[in-house]
Design an enzyme around this catalytic site. Sequence first.
Site, short mmCIF file in Angstrom:
data_model
loop_
_atom_site.label_atom_id
_atom_site.label_comp_id
_atom_site.label_asym_id
_atom_site.label_seq_id
_atom_site.Cartn_x
_atom_site.Cartn_y
_atom_site.Cartn_z
N ARG A 148 0.49 -1.22 0.49
CA ARG A 148 -0.07 0.19 -0.08
C ARG A 148 1.02 0.86 -0.06
NH1 ARG A 148 -2.65 3.35 4.07
NH2 ARG A 148 -4.58 4.23 3.59
N SER A 178 -12.47 -2.09 1.36
CA SER A 178 -12.91 -1.62 2.35
C SER A 178 -14.76 -1.36 3.05
CB SER A 178 -11.79 -0.33 2.75
OG SER A 178 -10.68 -1.13 2.26
N LYS A 222 -4.08 6.64 8.69
CA LYS A 222 -4.30 7.18 7.72
C LYS A 222 -4.95 8.37 8.21
CE LYS A 222 -7.56 4.77 3.84
NZ LYS A 222 -9.02 5.33 3.99
N1 TZP Z 1 -7.87 1.69 6.68
C1 TZP Z 1 -8.69 2.16 7.29
S1 TZP Z 1 -7.30 1.96 8.79
C2 TZP Z 1 -6.07 2.34 8.21
C3 TZP Z 1 -6.64 2.04 6.61
C4 TZP Z 1 -5.35 1.34 5.71
C5 TZP Z 1 -4.46 2.02 8.35
C6 TZP Z 1 -4.49 1.10 9.86
O1 TZP Z 1 -3.12 1.16 9.97
P1 TZP Z 1 -3.05 1.08 11.38
O2 TZP Z 1 -1.58 1.45 11.74
O3 TZP Z 1 -3.00 -0.90 11.45
O4 TZP Z 1 -3.79 1.49 12.95
#
Ligand code: TZP
Length: 216
Positions: free
Chosen positions: A40, A111, A140
């Site tokens: 990603r 998602s 994010k």
């Molecule tokens: N989609 C929803 S939350 C997120 C994504 C890509 C980020 C998740 O990152 P982390 O560091 O595991 O909280």
Amino acid sequence: MKLKEQLELYFVMGSVNCDRDPREVLTEALEGGVTMFQFREKGEPCLEGEAKLELAKDLQKICQQFSVPFIVNDDVELALLLNADGVHVGQEDDDIEEVRRRIGTKLLGVSAHNVEEAKRAIALGADYLGVGPMFLTTTKADIRKVEGPNVLKKIRTAGITIPLVGIGGIKLNNASEVIQAGADGIAVISAISRVPGTARKMSNLLRARHDPEFVE
Ligand code: TZP
């Protein structure tokens, strides 16, 4: 291996999420027991063009050494070019139906944030859903409202049986909650990419769940 098992410990990562060489980070994560990987390459300052392609190729090669699927986030071109194992798209990304048509039988992850999005994604061809954010995260920027693991329960109660992974703010101390709410696995960025040793600890935690004899 069945998809639900492959999704047990899903590591999601790009160069922006690493404090050291992403190749090293991925290798350590796979040695620790990660069962699926998603490239990603998003956020600032992410790689583009040739540099992105080179990193993707290297990470795919590492996944192949561990026989772990290599999934590409939101870049069908790249997934097709590399013959990746699948593609993951968000609600704001490419048209789900169109992605399914282009990638054929490759894995398609989508998602979803609620029951409606989950149903729609399945109707359009999703093989599994990433549900979140489970908890607060700073990884994010544009996250939706945190609904917590309860949204997984709602999706299961609605009769949805396809593989689900929870994502967002998942750490060692809250991973079990996500599984108990109905997820087949957890999708993790920073807890693994920024904290060496976490993949192994999470993998042990997940294994102990269905193998009472398992000892670290
Ligand atoms: N989609 C929803 S939350 C997120 C994504 C890509 C980020 C998740 O990152 P982390 O560091 O595991 O909280």
